[in-house]
Design a protein around this motif. Structure first.
Motif, PDB file in Angstrom:
ATOM      1  N   THR A 174      -0.725  -1.237   6.440  1.00 28.68           N
ATOM      2  CA  THR A 174      -1.474  -0.004   6.195  1.00 28.68           C
ATOM      3  C   THR A 174      -0.519   1.181   6.323  1.00 28.68           C
ATOM      4  OG1 THR A 174      -3.560  -0.959   6.925  1.00 28.68           O
ATOM      5  CG2 THR A 174      -3.378   1.440   7.011  1.00 28.68           C
ATOM      6  N   TRP A 182     -12.479   3.722   3.208  1.00 28.54           N
ATOM      7  CA  TRP A 182     -12.533   2.959   4.461  1.00 28.54           C
ATOM      8  C   TRP A 182     -13.252   3.778   5.531  1.00 28.54           C
ATOM      9  CZ3 TRP A 182     -11.552   3.058   9.571  1.00 28.54           C
ATOM     10  CH2 TRP A 182     -11.652   1.828  10.244  1.00 28.54           C
ATOM     11  N   LYS A 183     -12.921   5.064   5.627  1.00 27.09           N
ATOM     12  CA  LYS A 183     -13.555   5.926   6.628  1.00 27.09           C
ATOM     13  C   LYS A 183     -15.059   6.005   6.389  1.00 27.09           C
ATOM     14  CE  LYS A 183     -13.346  10.499   8.713  1.00 27.09           C
ATOM     15  NZ  LYS A 183     -12.713  11.813   8.693  1.00 27.09           N
ATOM     16  N   CYS A 214      -8.739   2.978  -0.671  1.00 30.70           N
ATOM     17  CA  CYS A 214      -8.625   4.419  -0.449  1.00 30.70           C
ATOM     18  C   CYS A 214      -8.981   4.697   1.011  1.00 30.70           C
ATOM     19  CB  CYS A 214      -9.584   5.182  -1.342  1.00 30.70           C
ATOM     20  SG  CYS A 214      -9.227   5.037  -3.090  1.00 30.70           S
ATOM     21  N   ALA A 215      -8.185   5.515   1.656  1.00 35.73           N
ATOM     22  CA  ALA A 215      -8.424   5.828   3.063  1.00 35.73           C
ATOM     23  C   ALA A 215      -9.807   6.446   3.279  1.00 35.73           C
ATOM     24  CB  ALA A 215      -7.328   6.745   3.588  1.00 35.73           C
ATOM     25  N   CYS A 272       0.840  -1.199   0.000  1.00 31.77           N
ATOM     26  CA  CYS A 272       0.000   0.000   0.000  1.00 31.77           C
ATOM     27  C   CYS A 272       0.877   1.252   0.000  1.00 31.77           C
ATOM     28  CB  CYS A 272      -0.955  -0.014   1.190  1.00 31.77           C
ATOM     29  SG  CYS A 272      -2.152  -1.357   1.151  1.00 31.77           S
ATOM     30  N   VAL A 318      -7.773   8.910   8.742  1.00 24.24           N
ATOM     31  CA  VAL A 318      -8.420   8.020   9.712  1.00 24.24           C
ATOM     32  C   VAL A 318      -7.583   7.984  10.986  1.00 24.24           C
ATOM     33  CG1 VAL A 318      -9.194   5.645  10.136  1.00 24.24           C
ATOM     34  CG2 VAL A 318      -9.279   6.563   7.815  1.00 24.24           C
ATOM     35  N   THR A 343      -4.120   3.409   0.704  1.00 25.47           N
ATOM     36  CA  THR A 343      -3.152   3.109   1.750  1.00 25.47           C
ATOM     37  C   THR A 343      -3.645   2.177   2.845  1.00 25.47           C
ATOM     38  OG1 THR A 343      -3.835   5.133   2.891  1.00 25.47           O
ATOM     39  CG2 THR A 343      -1.902   5.287   1.420  1.00 25.47           C
ATOM     40  N   VAL A 344      -4.929   1.817   2.859  1.00 25.31           N
ATOM     41  CA  VAL A 344      -5.467   0.951   3.905  1.00 25.31           C
ATOM     42  C   VAL A 344      -5.461  -0.493   3.402  1.00 25.31           C
ATOM     43  CG1 VAL A 344      -7.459   0.402   5.350  1.00 25.31           C
ATOM     44  CG2 VAL A 344      -6.956   2.790   4.776  1.00 25.31           C
ATOM     45  N   THR A 348      -2.389   7.007   5.876  1.00 24.74           N
ATOM     46  CA  THR A 348      -3.786   6.778   6.257  1.00 24.74           C
ATOM     47  C   THR A 348      -4.169   7.654   7.440  1.00 24.74           C
ATOM     48  OG1 THR A 348      -3.630   4.496   5.492  1.00 24.74           O
ATOM     49  CG2 THR A 348      -5.408   4.990   7.037  1.00 24.74           C
TER      50      THR A 348
END
Length: 131
Positions: free
Chosen positions: A110, A93-94, A89-90, A37, A118, A48-49, A114
């Motif tokens: 990760t 995920w959020k 994508c960060a 990542c 997050v 990045t996650v 990130t």
């Protein structure tokens, strides 16, 4: 990839401040499709996650307009299924976290970038070991 990009990637860290470990090689993930990542200025999506895909997350992502299930060989994208490791994508995920649909994450894989999006405290309850 340029020698400079290669050198930058070699020093990238995870959210725990340690060297970034690979996320997934089957399928091969990452912005650079190198299994990590890693990120760079050109990665506007901040992939990045390192997440472990679930049916619930894949359905959520599809509903949000991001189909991660259908293969797209022209983009070197195999399509994902539950259990696959993938650099998300960060922000996605959020968004999934806020909707109660966040997938598990591999903290060792990760990227520290990130944390610009997050909180580590939000990631930790979703942590699984790298396997």
């Amino acid at each position: 990839m340029s020698q400079q990009q290669s050198a930058q990637k070699s020093v990238q860290k995870n959210v725990l401040g340690q060297p970034l470990l690979p996320c997934g090689l089957d399928p091969v993930t990452g912005f650079f499709r190198d299994g990590f990542c890693h990120t760079c200025d050109q990665d506007s999506g901040i992939h990045t996650v390192c997440a472990v895909m679930t049916e619930a997350f894949l359905a959520f992502s599809l509903k949000q307009g991001n189909d991660l299930i259908t293969p797209h060989p022209e983009w070197n994208f195999p399509g994902l299924k539950a259990g696959d490791h993938w650099c998300l994508c960060a922000l996605r995920w959020k968004e999934a976290f806020e909707a109660g649909k966040a997938p598990r994450v591999i903290l060792q894989s990760t990227h520290e970038a990130t944390l610009e999006v997050v909180n580590l405290a939000d990631l930790k309850p979703f942590a699984v070991d790298l396997n």
